[in-house]
Design a protein around this motif. Structure first.
Motif, PDB file in Angstrom:
ATOM      1  N   GLY A   1       0.826  -1.207   0.000  1.00 32.13           N
ATOM      2  CA  GLY A   1       0.000   0.000   0.000  1.00 32.13           C
ATOM      3  C   GLY A   1       0.853   1.247   0.000  1.00 32.13           C
ATOM      4  O   GLY A   1       2.079   1.185  -0.142  1.00 32.13           O
ATOM      5  N   VAL A   2       0.214   2.372   0.189  1.00 34.14           N
ATOM      6  CA  VAL A   2       0.918   3.653   0.203  1.00 34.14           C
ATOM      7  C   VAL A   2       1.802   3.732   1.447  1.00 34.14           C
ATOM      8  O   VAL A   2       1.407   3.321   2.543  1.00 34.14           O
ATOM      9  CB  VAL A   2      -0.095   4.816   0.196  1.00 34.14           C
ATOM     10  N   ALA A   3       3.011   4.249   1.288  1.00 34.43           N
ATOM     11  CA  ALA A   3       3.938   4.410   2.415  1.00 34.43           C
ATOM     12  C   ALA A   3       3.335   5.357   3.461  1.00 34.43           C
ATOM     13  O   ALA A   3       2.569   6.263   3.124  1.00 34.43           O
ATOM     14  CB  ALA A   3       5.274   4.938   1.919  1.00 34.43           C
ATOM     15  N   PHE A   4       3.669   5.118   4.723  1.00 33.64           N
ATOM     16  CA  PHE A   4       3.170   5.985   5.788  1.00 33.64           C
ATOM     17  C   PHE A   4       4.189   6.065   6.918  1.00 33.64           C
ATOM     18  O   PHE A   4       5.154   5.295   6.972  1.00 33.64           O
ATOM     19  CB  PHE A   4       1.809   5.500   6.312  1.00 33.64           C
TER      20      PHE A   4
ATOM     21  N   GLU B   1      -2.788   7.822  19.523  1.00 33.40           N
ATOM     22  CA  GLU B   1      -3.354   8.928  18.742  1.00 33.40           C
ATOM     23  C   GLU B   1      -3.562   8.447  17.315  1.00 33.40           C
ATOM     24  O   GLU B   1      -2.741   7.702  16.780  1.00 33.40           O
ATOM     25  CB  GLU B   1      -2.414  10.139  18.734  1.00 33.40           C
ATOM     26  N   CYS B   2      -4.661   8.899  16.711  1.00 34.32           N
ATOM     27  CA  CYS B   2      -4.936   8.505  15.328  1.00 34.32           C
ATOM     28  C   CYS B   2      -5.700   9.608  14.613  1.00 34.32           C
ATOM     29  O   CYS B   2      -6.874   9.849  14.898  1.00 34.32           O
ATOM     30  CB  CYS B   2      -5.730   7.207  15.284  1.00 34.32           C
ATOM     31  N   ASP B   3      -5.008  10.284  13.718  1.00 35.11           N
ATOM     32  CA  ASP B   3      -5.640  11.272  12.846  1.00 35.11           C
ATOM     33  C   ASP B   3      -5.591  10.708  11.425  1.00 35.11           C
ATOM     34  O   ASP B   3      -4.658  10.969  10.672  1.00 35.11           O
ATOM     35  CB  ASP B   3      -4.908  12.612  12.936  1.00 35.11           C
TER      36      ASP B   3
ATOM     37  N   GLY C   1      -3.226   8.635   6.683  1.00 33.72           N
ATOM     38  CA  GLY C   1      -3.643   9.838   7.394  1.00 33.72           C
ATOM     39  C   GLY C   1      -2.460  10.689   7.819  1.00 33.72           C
ATOM     40  O   GLY C   1      -1.332  10.505   7.358  1.00 33.72           O
ATOM     41  N   ARG C   2      -2.733  11.625   8.732  1.00 32.87           N
ATOM     42  CA  ARG C   2      -1.724  12.606   9.128  1.00 32.87           C
ATOM     43  C   ARG C   2      -0.866  12.155  10.299  1.00 32.87           C
ATOM     44  O   ARG C   2       0.319  12.473  10.361  1.00 32.87           O
ATOM     45  CB  ARG C   2      -2.424  13.924   9.489  1.00 32.87           C
ATOM     46  N   ASN C   3      -1.472  11.432  11.267  1.00 31.67           N
ATOM     47  CA  ASN C   3      -0.706  11.150  12.484  1.00 31.67           C
ATOM     48  C   ASN C   3      -1.190   9.857  13.129  1.00 31.67           C
ATOM     49  O   ASN C   3      -2.382   9.657  13.356  1.00 31.67           O
ATOM     50  CB  ASN C   3      -0.873  12.299  13.487  1.00 31.67           C
TER      51      ASN C   3
END
Length: 321
Positions: A231-234, A282-284, A314-316
């Motif tokens: 999938g997309v790197a994060f 935390e999950c954004d 996502g962001r964070n």
């Protein structure tokens, strides 16, 4: 189990093509000692140094549990996977040295059962091969129903039907042969246990049908190792370790954690055992859950993640690791 523990150095002593998709690999210990004993249904995790990524993939043991001199697995080639099966098929050679884990069994037979009803699909036949050998030693009663795409792609069909003609029935998709599951389950004697291993759809079909017919949950067992999806790197922040790690497109979160030098527990690496379950602080963004372990509340609430098979977009994302 976690990285760096409970490992065995082995040498590849057999590579045999079973059919166009499946190859059998056998291993002996480099130190000449005996392998640990195992019971039918057990798996090992094989370490594959694939460029900069160190992959660890689980495979069911299919060899005789009574034979401690040899471990054997069968690997189905997945041309669209992340590369683990392709590594085994294309890069592993005879006499190569590899590292494997000690065996772990998440799919053990209940030997109190009066009969063992086995339902397999495709490469899901492999744990049953060891279980059948074990039952032969114990004089246990079994019945195997094995669904394959075709005779050419039916792994070990001839061996099974030759050795156990009264216990094994094989079904070929290209001949439109199907398991009559309802009548099969209806006709079982009291004390029978059902075991299913194969594609996700087959597992859900067998389990749901059995439960609808009143089979107790403890009498219906299944195994499915999920391959970590690409999938997309994060990026993930690890609170306890105070590290920020990047997870590549072809890398699992668990592999990235290990690559950062952080000890992480695991048993199956396939979303089934629960050992790598991690709290989300935390999950954004969105967690892409791909496991069998977490309940719906944990998934919707974004409170936990299984690093072996799940990803993030996502962001964070901050984990308690």
């Amino acid at each position: 189990m976690s990285g760096g523990k409970n490992k065995i150095n082995v040498k590849v002593v057999e590579i045999s093509k079973v059919n166009d998709l499946v190859t059998r690999f056998s291993f002996e210990r480099i130190d000449g000692a005996l392998f640990p004993t195992f019971s039918g249904g057990a798996h090992i995790v094989i370490e594959m140094k694939d460029g900069e990524i160190n992959r660890l993939n689980p495979y069911s043991l299919m060899s005789d549990p009574m034979d401690q001199s040899l471990y054997s697995i069968s690997v189905r080639r997945d041309d669209n996977g992340r590369g683990g099966s392709l590594f085994m098929h294309r890069k592993v050679k005879l006499n190569d040295e590899m590292v494997i884990s000690y065996p772990v069994n998440l799919f053990a037979m209940d030997l109190r059962a009066s009969k063992h009803l086995m339902i397999a699909g495709g490469i899901g036949i492999t744990p049953f091969l060891a279980q059948i050998k074990q039952l032969g030693t114990l004089q246990g009663h079994f019945e195997l129903h094995y669904s394959c795409r075709s005779r050419a792609l039916g792994s070990y069909v001839e061996d099974l039907t030759d050795h156990y003609p009264n216990n094994v029935r094989v079904y070929f998709d290209d001949q439109k042969q199907t398991i009559d599951l309802v009548n099969l389950l209806k006709g079982q004697p009291l004390g029978t246990h059902v075991y299913v291993c194969g594609p996700k759809g087959m597992i859900e079909w067998v389990r749901n049908t059995a439960f609808e017919m009143g089979w107790p949950h403890e009498a219906v067992q299944h195994e499915e190792f999920l391959a970590p999806p690409s999938g997309v790197a994060f990026t993930v922040n690890l609170a306890t370790s105070q590290k920020t790690i990047d997870v590549g497109e072809q890398q699992s979160l668990l592999e990235a954690i290990e690559a950062a030098g952080i000890d992480a527990p695991y048993l199956c690496r396939g979303g089934a055992c629960g050992q790598c379950e991690t709290r989300v602080l935390e999950c954004d963004g969105d967690i892409q859950h791909n496991d069998h372990w977490l309940d719906d509340e944990q998934k919707v609430g974004k409170t936990h993640i299984m690093p072996c098979v799940s990803r993030f977009a996502g962001r964070n994302l901050v984990l308690d690791r």
